[in-house]
Design an enzyme around this catalytic site. Structure first.
Site, PDB file in Angstrom:
ATOM      1  N   HIS A 199      89.317  56.485 -18.588  1.00  0.00           N
ATOM      2  CA  HIS A 199      90.367  57.265 -17.925  1.00  0.00           C
ATOM      3  C   HIS A 199      91.693  56.917 -18.587  1.00  0.00           C
ATOM      4  O   HIS A 199      92.051  55.734 -18.667  1.00  0.00           O
ATOM      5  CB  HIS A 199      90.493  56.905 -16.442  1.00  0.00           C
ATOM      6  CG  HIS A 199      89.200  56.932 -15.681  1.00  0.00           C
ATOM      7  ND1 HIS A 199      88.455  55.793 -15.444  1.00  0.00           N
ATOM      8  CD2 HIS A 199      88.539  57.950 -15.092  1.00  0.00           C
ATOM      9  CE1 HIS A 199      87.383  56.112 -14.734  1.00  0.00           C
ATOM     10  NE2 HIS A 199      87.404  57.411 -14.508  1.00  0.00           N
ATOM     11  N   GLN A 237      65.161  49.524 -14.093  1.00  0.00           N
ATOM     12  CA  GLN A 237      63.853  50.043 -13.694  1.00  0.00           C
ATOM     13  C   GLN A 237      63.909  51.543 -13.383  1.00  0.00           C
ATOM     14  O   GLN A 237      62.919  52.258 -13.595  1.00  0.00           O
ATOM     15  CB  GLN A 237      63.281  49.259 -12.511  1.00  0.00           C
ATOM     16  CG  GLN A 237      64.162  49.114 -11.300  1.00  0.00           C
ATOM     17  CD  GLN A 237      65.039  47.874 -11.340  1.00  0.00           C
ATOM     18  OE1 GLN A 237      65.467  47.434 -12.395  1.00  0.00           O
ATOM     19  NE2 GLN A 237      65.305  47.305 -10.170  1.00  0.00           N
ATOM     20  N   THR A 273      83.992  50.404 -15.201  1.00  0.00           N
ATOM     21  CA  THR A 273      85.067  51.381 -15.317  1.00  0.00           C
ATOM     22  C   THR A 273      86.296  50.808 -15.992  1.00  0.00           C
ATOM     23  O   THR A 273      86.507  49.587 -16.024  1.00  0.00           O
ATOM     24  CB  THR A 273      85.436  51.932 -13.930  1.00  0.00           C
ATOM     25  OG1 THR A 273      86.281  53.077 -14.091  1.00  0.00           O
ATOM     26  CG2 THR A 273      86.150  50.888 -13.097  1.00  0.00           C
ATOM     27  N   ASN A 283      75.674  49.590 -14.397  1.00  0.00           N
ATOM     28  CA  ASN A 283      76.150  48.318 -14.936  1.00  0.00           C
ATOM     29  C   ASN A 283      75.647  48.134 -16.370  1.00  0.00           C
ATOM     30  O   ASN A 283      75.031  49.022 -16.963  1.00  0.00           O
ATOM     31  CB  ASN A 283      75.743  47.156 -14.029  1.00  0.00           C
ATOM     32  CG  ASN A 283      74.236  47.033 -13.891  1.00  0.00           C
ATOM     33  OD1 ASN A 283      73.464  47.501 -14.721  1.00  0.00           O
ATOM     34  ND2 ASN A 283      73.798  46.382 -12.825  1.00  0.00           N
ATOM     35  N   HIS A 334      86.796  48.506  -8.338  1.00  0.00           N
ATOM     36  CA  HIS A 334      85.402  48.871  -8.564  1.00  0.00           C
ATOM     37  C   HIS A 334      84.517  47.663  -8.808  1.00  0.00           C
ATOM     38  O   HIS A 334      83.392  47.587  -8.310  1.00  0.00           O
ATOM     39  CB  HIS A 334      85.291  49.790  -9.796  1.00  0.00           C
ATOM     40  CG  HIS A 334      85.520  51.232  -9.512  1.00  0.00           C
ATOM     41  ND1 HIS A 334      84.569  52.057  -8.962  1.00  0.00           N
ATOM     42  CD2 HIS A 334      86.596  52.014  -9.734  1.00  0.00           C
ATOM     43  CE1 HIS A 334      85.048  53.282  -8.848  1.00  0.00           C
ATOM     44  NE2 HIS A 334      86.283  53.286  -9.304  1.00  0.00           N
ATOM     45  N   ASP A 392      88.164  61.250  -9.763  1.00  0.00           N
ATOM     46  CA  ASP A 392      86.974  60.618  -9.189  1.00  0.00           C
ATOM     47  C   ASP A 392      86.310  61.503  -8.133  1.00  0.00           C
ATOM     48  O   ASP A 392      85.112  61.371  -7.887  1.00  0.00           O
ATOM     49  CB  ASP A 392      87.345  59.275  -8.551  1.00  0.00           C
ATOM     50  CG  ASP A 392      87.551  58.180  -9.578  1.00  0.00           C
ATOM     51  OD1 ASP A 392      87.100  58.344 -10.723  1.00  0.00           O
ATOM     52  OD2 ASP A 392      88.173  57.156  -9.234  1.00  0.00           O
TER      53      ASP A 392
END
Length: 445
Positions: A345, A195, A253, A230, A278, A378
């Site tokens: 990464h 949204q 991630t 997500n 995470h 990070d």
């Protein structure tokens, strides 16, 4: 049962396609998620803030009074911010600003002959929507990464969206609000998920007095949407691409580590766990030619998963199909594997780490040597942590100044310069059966 599985590629010669299929991946289907987000996009487009409140109640468990966060709440969050955390955010912002200032492109001017000039200008987009996740973890650091890159690019209009929190009265996380205030961002929305992407892409009108009135523009459409999220955020970004620009489809991630026998197994295990905490769908992949290292890392993963705060989440991520220890014949084969993986990464912990890093073609960010953990990137490395996932690093870059800029070519010819190239111009126009193109040039002569 081991906390992480093994994939043995030793003694196998694989094609590029076979290698990509052999690499562990999360069973996430962005295309399938598109069906779930399309009604959300349509609802927000049609009903604006009314839809945003209904969707927050459904997905976040709270109905925000204020869709746009009042200025007083931003100021209060900054005033309450722990001094040590404020100092850390300021350090991160300073380093990210320095790193991104170095990315700024330069205008160029090319003379192609007497009176014939082509110039290239770099122009920031007018307005951007910056998404900051707020699910299992909260990310004031993502505020820094998104906002500072856009500010360095010269973007005039910055809007941030982050999910409303039940524990904060329907407002986003207080540290997210404080980070926005610290960086001078005053337009912040308590909106999460697909949204938020819809609001940024299509704009939204108000529905209540807190929005300024029913039908009043609450959020203007943006030109570019950036930020991680997500699978539903990724699907929504894919769906609105073309209406707006996006950075990349940054989903759960992932970390890839290429290591040889000389790597410290505790460092490797610590870094795999750091990304696994995470999200249960986070991917942790070690590629090594050392059986001894693989065994030692497995042992340390067990210990760290048992002792870390989010141990259950870590175990789920490490035990999923997206995570594995991949055994290879040698570092050369390992390099081919990590290039095929295209990790968000990538750490290289080998004897010749710097040289190997120069040969990698596909990775969101590369961390070289034993003392460059992903967690450095990070927060305070000066790089950006919003990076492509799921193999998108094969064709996408991480977030940076160029994510918010576009080039404009400026062509300026004199009459004489046009006359010098009209004959070949007419020849090309005629062979394409577009004679009016050539006539447009001849008319000037």
């Amino acid at each position: 049962m081991p906390v992480i599985s093994r994939i043995d590629l030793r003694g196998r010669t694989l094609t590029t396609a076979e290698l990509r299929r052999a690499i562990p991946r999360a069973p996430l289907d962005v295309a399938a998620a598109t069906g779930a987000v399309e009604p959300i996009l349509a609802d927000v487009r049609a009903r604006g803030a009314a839809a945003l409140r209904d969707l927050a109640e459904k997905f976040d468990g709270v109905r925000p009074t204020h869709v746009r966060v009042p200025a007083a709440e931003l100021e209060a969050a900054l005033a309450r911010l722990d001094p040590a955390l404020r100092s850390a955010l300021e350090l991160a912002a300073t380093r990210v600003r320095a790193g991104h200032t170095a990315q700024l492109p330069r205008a160029t001017s090319t003379d192609l002959g007497p009176g014939a000039q082509v110039r290239q200008r770099w122009v920031p987009v007018r307005r951007v929507g910056l998404y900051v996740p707020g699910g299992l973890a909260l990310y004031p650091s993502s505020v820094v990464m998104n906002v500072v890159a856009a500010q360095v690019a010269g973007v005039e209009g910055l809007a941030v969206a982050s999910p409303p929190q039940r524990d904060n009265g329907g407002l986003p996380d207080p540290t997210v609000l404080a980070a926005c205030a610290l960086l001078g961002v005053s337009e912040v929305y308590a909106v999460g998920g697909a949204q938020a992407v819809a609001m940024f892409a299509y704009g939204a009108v108000g529905s209540e007095e807190a929005d300024g009135g029913d039908g009043v523009e609450l959020c203007a459409p943006v030109d570019t949407i950036t930020g991680p999220g997500n699978i539903y955020v990724a699907a929504a970004k894919r769906a609105v691409r073309g209406v707006v620009g996006i950075d990349s489809e940054a989903g759960p991630t992932e970390i890839g580590i290429l290591a040889d026998a000389g790597a410290d197994p505790d460092h490797v295990a610590a870094d795999l766990v750091s990304q696994a905490e995470h999200d249960p769908n986070a991917a942790s992949v070690l590629v090594t030619d050392s059986l001894a290292l693989a065994a030692a890392v497995e042992e340390r993963l067990e210990a760290r998963a048992a002792s870390t705060k989010h141990g259950e989440r870590v175990r789920t991520a490490l035990g999923g199909p997206q995570s594995a220890i991949v055994l290879v014949d040698d570092v050369e084969q390992g390099l081919a594997v990590v290039d095929a993986y295209a990790a968000e990464h990538l750490e290289i912990q080998t004897a010749d780490a710097a040289a190997l890093a120069e040969r990698v073609r596909s990775a969101g960010a590369i961390f070289v040597g034993a003392y460059s953990p992903v967690s450095l990137g990070d927060y305070v490395a000066g790089s950006n942590h919003v990076l492509p996932t799921g193999g998108c690093a094969h064709f996408s870059s991480g977030l940076g100044v160029m994510s918010f800029m576009k080039s404009v070519q400026v062509i300026e010819y004199t009459r004489e310069a046009l006359a010098a190239v009209t004959e070949p111009l007419v020849a090309l126009a005629n062979v394409e059966d577009l004679p009016a193109h050539g006539e447009a040039a001849q008319a000037r002569l």
